[in-house]
Scaffold this active site. Structure first.
Site, PDB file in Angstrom:
ATOM      1  N   ASP A  49     -26.288  59.062 -22.753  1.00  0.00           N
ATOM      2  CA  ASP A  49     -27.485  59.214 -24.407  1.00  0.00           C
ATOM      3  C   ASP A  49     -25.964  58.824 -25.077  1.00  0.00           C
ATOM      4  O   ASP A  49     -24.596  59.268 -25.104  1.00  0.00           O
ATOM      5  CB  ASP A  49     -27.995  60.318 -24.799  1.00  0.00           C
ATOM      6  N   SER A  50     -26.287  58.752 -26.514  1.00  0.00           N
ATOM      7  CA  SER A  50     -25.186  57.826 -27.793  1.00  0.00           C
ATOM      8  C   SER A  50     -24.174  59.639 -28.043  1.00  0.00           C
ATOM      9  O   SER A  50     -23.764  59.092 -28.216  1.00  0.00           O
ATOM     10  CB  SER A  50     -25.553  57.244 -28.615  1.00  0.00           C
TER      11      SER A  50
ATOM     12  N   CYS B 274     -31.576  57.475 -24.155  1.00  0.00           N
ATOM     13  CA  CYS B 274     -31.266  56.782 -25.718  1.00  0.00           C
ATOM     14  C   CYS B 274     -32.222  56.380 -25.720  1.00  0.00           C
ATOM     15  O   CYS B 274     -32.542  54.541 -25.114  1.00  0.00           O
ATOM     16  CB  CYS B 274     -29.793  56.804 -25.424  1.00  0.00           C
TER      17      CYS B 274
ATOM     18  N   GLU C 205     -30.007  67.255 -36.699  1.00  0.00           N
ATOM     19  CA  GLU C 205     -28.036  67.042 -36.379  1.00  0.00           C
ATOM     20  C   GLU C 205     -27.817  68.614 -37.702  1.00  0.00           C
ATOM     21  O   GLU C 205     -26.704  68.950 -37.037  1.00  0.00           O
ATOM     22  CB  GLU C 205     -27.324  65.573 -36.444  1.00  0.00           C
TER      23      GLU C 205
ATOM     24  N   CYS D 219     -37.968  57.990 -30.421  1.00  0.00           N
ATOM     25  CA  CYS D 219     -36.341  58.274 -30.631  1.00  0.00           C
ATOM     26  C   CYS D 219     -35.476  59.972 -30.345  1.00  0.00           C
ATOM     27  O   CYS D 219     -36.666  61.151 -30.693  1.00  0.00           O
ATOM     28  CB  CYS D 219     -35.433  58.799 -31.776  1.00  0.00           C
TER      29      CYS D 219
ATOM     30  N   HIS E 228     -34.452  62.499 -30.736  1.00  0.00           N
ATOM     31  CA  HIS E 228     -34.041  63.196 -31.835  1.00  0.00           C
ATOM     32  C   HIS E 228     -35.523  64.587 -32.249  1.00  0.00           C
ATOM     33  O   HIS E 228     -35.448  65.121 -33.039  1.00  0.00           O
ATOM     34  CB  HIS E 228     -33.058  62.669 -32.443  1.00  0.00           C
TER      35      HIS E 228
END
Lengths: 275, 275
Positions: free
Chosen positions: A12-13, A75, A156, A188, A190
């Site tokens: 993933d990034s 990702c 985050e 996504c 997240h």
């Protein structure tokens, strides 16, 4: 066929892919996993297709050095922009997070009105629209896509359920709520962290977790290990040792993984782009 | 001494540095400017000191290839973490954005209570605290620092004055408002875009724009060009051609600069880290 004891590679990034790894570990507790987070260049979501493809190829080349039997592109941006090139180049199966979620969304909808939320790059790529349309054929679903670039920084920051987060989520989802969708893809990795706020805003909507869908597909590809394994076996690599990683990783995974190993992948491909 | 007609180099992790370039151009309209935005690896604010130093040295090496007479590090994170190493290594003067703003804050305060807002990395570096303390000696100022990591994504979204932006700004500045500061350093080049909201929240507080302060210092170092020049002369380089760049650049600079040229700087230093 004997059990293939090579590890499964996941990249993933950054840390978002850990929500995918969480489902992979849950579904395949006997497997070894190599996770790479490209934290030195995170995020991918606002970068160009060329750059995302280069970074994804470097991540995959690094995982290949660990002799992985399967690569999960955890990702959405990289899945949207680089999955095809990775599948063409690599001799092992490569799974992204978009097709599994698109298929699940088509199965879940009853009114054929599907919403997709994601980063700017994922939404601009139209990868979910193409994939959902392909799976739904001959039915033509109505697809409503919204880029939600503030969600990743909110997650985050750990602002999972603050008044500001609710206000921003209300703003982003307004067109989706007005479109009467009954299914929404969290496009996504997240976004599952915001599932509570999103579910409250859209109580009659099925939320699709792309990581869970990808993990289900990965399990179908891997012959199960024999016996019962309960020891979690994850080797964790990052391209930058960022102060927040360990805390965020625990929050995303649901358990602690300790300090990751820092690696450099800028030079893993030669000038011709070959491993 | 004759007028030195070499250009002035300016770099930033991305587009934020354009708020600094804006002041440089305004104060030194006769100069040529080379701007580099490291958009392939933006942002620097959540990366480690090692990584930020490497990226900053690569940016500076690229500018040196253009024979610049002065380098302005138009990025708070890079100024906090890499200015010293650049000043040691490079044969041209290097100006950061932190010391000029710290000096100005010390001049502006009357109650010696100073606030600083910035990215997580800038605040964690304590660079502003050290610099403000040094300039204020023998007086010991009270310094209140708050990391505001959601401000950059809000600005890049163009959410400069939305209800969510106000709510987040209220939250971040609460400890500063309760501390009765009379001066606040906007310690991130994106933050001047939020000056209106911040000024409304803190009407009795002097806001210090770090880019304006750095541009003033740069002007003091450069012998003025002769005659009057009104043609703006900027060469714009980026490490990734991102779709949003041109729009954002115009919003940050106040005028249009057209399409930037994409360059690769990953290999501008050799394996030993030399140009």
């Amino acid at each position: 066929m004997n059990y293939d004891n090579r590890p499964i590679g996941v990249f993933d990034s950054g840390i978002g892919g850990l929500t995918v790894l969480k489902h992979l570990v849950r579904l395949m507790p006997g497997e070894r996993f190599i996770y790479l987070g490209d934290t030195a260049r995170v995020p991918y979501g606002n970068k160009s297709p060329d750059t995302v493809q280069l970074y994804a190829r470097q991540c995959a080349a690094f995982l290949r050095q660990h002799d992985v039997k399967l690569i999960v592109v955890a990702c959405n941006t990289a899945s949207a922009l680089a999955l095809q090139v990775l599948q063409q180049e690599l001799p092992v199966p490569v799974i992204g997070v978009i097709e599994p979620a698109a298929r699940k969304a088509v199965q879940a909808t009853t009114n054929t009105r599907i919403g997709v939320i994601g980063t700017r790059a994922t939404i601009a790529s139209k990868a979910y629209e193409h994939s959902i349309t392909a799976y739904a054929a001959p039915t033509t679903p109505s697809i409503y896509s919204v880029a939600c670039p503030l969600f990743v920084p909110l997650v985050e920051e750990g602002w999972l359920d603050t008044p500001a987060t609710r206000l921003i989520a209300e703003e982003y989802t307004r067109p989706l709520r007005e479109s009467n969708i009954d299914t929404m893809v969290l496009g996504c990795t997240h976004y599952p962290m915001l599932a509570k706020v999103l579910a409250e805003l859209m109580p009659n909507c099925t939320l699709i977790d792309c990581g869970e869908c990808a993990a289900n597909d990965a399990r179908a590809l891997v012959k199960p290990a024999e016996g019962t394994h309960t020891q979690i076996n994850i080797s964790m690599f990052v391209t930058d040792q960022t102060p927040a990683f360990t805390d965020l990783a625990e929050r995303f995974l649901g358990f602690s993984v300790g300090q990751p190993e820092r690696v450099s992948i800028d030079h893993v491909l030669d000038d011709k782009g070959q491993p």
